[in-house]
Design a protein around this motif. Structure first.
Motif, short mmCIF file in Angstrom:
data_model
loop_
_atom_site.label_atom_id
_atom_site.label_comp_id
_atom_site.label_asym_id
_atom_site.label_seq_id
_atom_site.Cartn_x
_atom_site.Cartn_y
_atom_site.Cartn_z
N ALA A 155 73.88 72.19 13.60
CA ALA A 155 75.75 71.58 14.05
C ALA A 155 76.22 72.97 12.73
N VAL A 156 77.83 73.38 13.19
CA VAL A 156 77.33 74.59 12.95
C VAL A 156 78.92 74.46 11.55
N VAL A 157 78.58 74.58 10.19
CA VAL A 157 79.50 74.32 9.53
C VAL A 157 80.89 75.52 9.46
N ARG A 158 82.13 75.37 10.20
CA ARG A 158 82.94 76.50 10.42
C ARG A 158 83.82 77.07 9.11
N ASP A 159 84.11 78.42 8.53
CA ASP A 159 84.72 78.86 7.25
C ASP A 159 85.75 77.22 6.74
N ALA A 160 86.90 77.11 6.43
CA ALA A 160 87.42 76.71 5.43
C ALA A 160 88.83 77.12 5.66
N PRO A 466 76.20 65.01 15.15
CA PRO A 466 76.72 66.04 14.68
C PRO A 466 76.74 67.48 15.20
N VAL A 467 77.86 68.44 15.63
CA VAL A 467 77.92 69.59 16.37
C VAL A 467 78.73 70.12 15.67
N GLU A 468 79.71 69.82 14.66
CA GLU A 468 80.50 71.04 14.42
C GLU A 468 80.71 70.66 12.83
N VAL A 469 81.29 71.39 12.15
CA VAL A 469 81.91 71.17 10.34
C VAL A 469 83.36 71.70 9.83
N GLN A 470 84.59 71.16 10.27
CA GLN A 470 85.34 71.91 9.90
C GLN A 470 86.12 72.28 8.70
N ALA A 483 87.92 67.74 4.86
CA ALA A 483 86.37 68.29 6.11
C ALA A 483 86.76 67.38 6.85
N VAL A 484 86.17 67.91 8.58
CA VAL A 484 86.00 67.28 9.67
C VAL A 484 84.61 67.15 10.23
N VAL A 485 83.93 66.07 10.80
CA VAL A 485 82.98 66.58 11.37
C VAL A 485 82.63 65.81 13.12
N ALA A 486 82.41 66.65 13.86
CA ALA A 486 82.82 66.59 15.10
C ALA A 486 81.46 66.11 15.50
N LEU A 487 81.15 65.02 16.44
CA LEU A 487 79.73 64.65 16.36
C LEU A 487 80.07 63.92 17.82
N ARG A 488 78.62 64.24 18.85
CA ARG A 488 78.31 63.32 20.01
C ARG A 488 77.49 62.61 20.58
N ARG A 489 77.44 61.80 21.51
CA ARG A 489 76.50 61.00 22.18
C ARG A 489 75.97 61.15 23.21
N GLU A 490 74.65 61.64 23.02
CA GLU A 490 74.42 62.12 24.57
C GLU A 490 74.08 60.50 25.45
#
Length: 490
Positions: A155-160, A466-470, A483-490
């Motif tokens: 997962a990528v943690v992006r800058d605030a 988790p794939v991304e944190v904003q 913070a918002v965490v984007a998650l995916r389910r395969e």
């Protein structure tokens, strides 16, 4: 000679015994190895009153600078990363704390605070840090505190991201206090005896909110009503909650008391002409000995809400703090949630409060289902949907897992879900039910990184990755971060 013979016999017997695999009668003498190394002595624990040199390398969620003395971490208020200081230890033990005695090296990110009350007031922690540095600190906090639940996911943690860092709050809550016989209004002091700072300015509030506080203080003083004392529980008036529409200029005043007022109309007459844009005047009765001022709310004059425009939505804002108090930065927060749940399909918001997130997602989804915490919040969500002419949102009030189960039993497929942790983590069965209902995308959000980490861990147990944190800074000049965490389910 006999002694020597006996010794030789014993050595031969011991050797034969070892060869047969039996323990000898006496311990076998082995060749001496290297002498055991003595463990290095542990550094002496820090003592209260001790003065030590500390170099600060990070911050903690309370906003304190964190450094290491020997093998022990020390947290110090108002210290910034990159600074060095002589610190006096004020608390020993595993969670050592200190206070700066002398600053040896100042951070390049240090700036002059805007507010005269900074340091004494318990509100802001970081007015003395340049705002880009604040965003960097918050991004680092998100990375550090979510690292255990993100490990192995990529997962990528992006800058605030953020909007304007000053005059951003549309809501103020202040307590009454006494200076001798004089009534004061403001925020509680950061440390020391329980007392109210007499606030003359507050750069994170718009000027109308400061004017509102002073108007209510003057009215209370003129009426001679006794001020509440948190230490004893005596008194009548506790404080004031104010709310202003950034786009509309409408203002709300909630006078907070321990019981009903001796003369309701007296406060109406005292305030109607003193607060610009006043459309709502209410009374909150909170008899409990608690710092929480909102209790049973009653309308004194006007209407029970103000209207404002937030992220392009026309909203009615009531006394409850259902919407984060930063209208200018809320579009960034809502965009992060929208990016996490994607376009199209059916979305369920399992903790929708008064409908902000479902209404913001309505234009991107075929249908949005919101689960409100109670019937009153549900009715307000419907009200806001009607106000905006949005017809593809529906609202329920019951257990979120029960709503998801009901939708699944009716044969509906859920494409995405939103879970916002407020006060406590989302029940783990909610994520399991979302997975059973077919959800492939999930947004977990919170203003508490501790609660957010627990939600992400529960979501991973249900099969979401988790794939991304904003991170989104809705509370500049403080150490708190949404913070918002984007998650995916395969």
């Amino acid at each position: 000679m006999r002694k020597r013979g006996n010794a030789g016999t014993r050595e031969r017997e011991n050797a034969r015994t070892q060869e047969r695999g039996r323990a000898p009668g006496r311990a076998v003498v082995r060749r001496p190895g290297p002498p055991p190394q003595r463990p290095s002595p542990r550094p002496a624990p820090l003592r209260v009153g001790q003065k030590v040199a500390v170099a600060f390398r990070g911050v903690n969620p309370d906003g304190d600078g964190v450094g290491v003395v020997g093998a022990q971490r020390v947290s110090v208020p108002f210290a910034l990363p990159g600074e060095e200081a002589v610190v006096e230890i004020t608390r020993a033990g595993r969670r050592a704390e200190g206070t700066i005695v002398a600053l040896v090296r100042r951070s390049a990110d240090s700036v002059q605070p805007r507010c005269r009350h900074f340091g004494a007031c318990g509100g802001c922690q970081w007015q003395h840090a340049a705002y880009p540095a604040q965003l960097a600190y918050k991004t680092a906090l998100v990375r550090d505190l979510l690292r255990p639940v993100l490990e192995g996911t990529g997962a990528v943690v992006r800058d605030a991201v953020a909007a304007a860092p000053w005059e951003y709050r549309n809501r103020v809550q202040a307590a009454f206090g006494l200076r001798g016989d004089r009534v004061v209004v403001g925020y509680y002091a950061r440390t020391g005896p329980l007392r109210v700072i007499n606030v003359q300015e507050c750069p994170i509030q718009p000027a109308v909110n400061v004017q509102l506080m002073h108007a209510v203080r003057d009215a209370v003083a003129a009426l001679g009503w006794p001020v509440y004392d948190r230490a004893t529980g005596a008194g009548l008036v506790r404080g004031v909650v104010g709310q202003v529409g950034v786009s509309t200029g409408e203002a709300m005043v909630i006078l907070c008391a321990t019981r009903d007022l001796p003369d309701r109309m007296a406060v109406v007459r005292a305030l109607v002409d003193r607060v610009p844009g006043l459309v709502s005047l209410q009374l909150s009765v909170q008899p409990a000995r608690t710092p929480e001022m909102l209790g049973s709310v009653r309308l004194l004059w006007g209407r029970p809400y103000i209207e404002d425009v937030v992220a392009g939505l026309r909203l009615r804002l009531y006394a409850s703090a259902a919407v984060p108090p930063n209208p200018r930065a809320l579009p960034l927060y809502l965009e992060a949630i929208a990016r996490a749940v994607g376009e199209g399909g059916v979305v369920v918001d399992v903790a929708c409060e008064e409908g902000l997130v479902p209404l913001a997602l309505a234009s991107r989804a075929s249908r949005v289902v919101g689960v409100a915490p109670d019937r009153e919040a549900m009715h307000r969500a419907w009200e806001n949907a009607t106000l905006n002419g949005i017809g593809n949102c529906v609202f329920y009030t019951r257990s979120p897992a029960g709503v998801l189960r009901k939708l699944r039993d009716r044969g509906e497929t859920i494409d995405a879900a939103v879970a916002t942790a407020r006060g406590e983590p989302t029940p783990p069965e909610v994520f399991a039910e979302a997975a059973r209902a077919g959800a492939r995308r999930l947004a977990c959000a919170s203003h508490s990184l501790t609660l957010l980490a627990r939600d992400v861990a529960a979501a991973r147990e249900a099969g979401f990755v988790p794939v991304e944190v904003q991170p989104v800074d809705l509370l500049p000049q403080t150490s708190r971060i949404h913070a918002v965490v984007a998650l995916r389910r395969e």
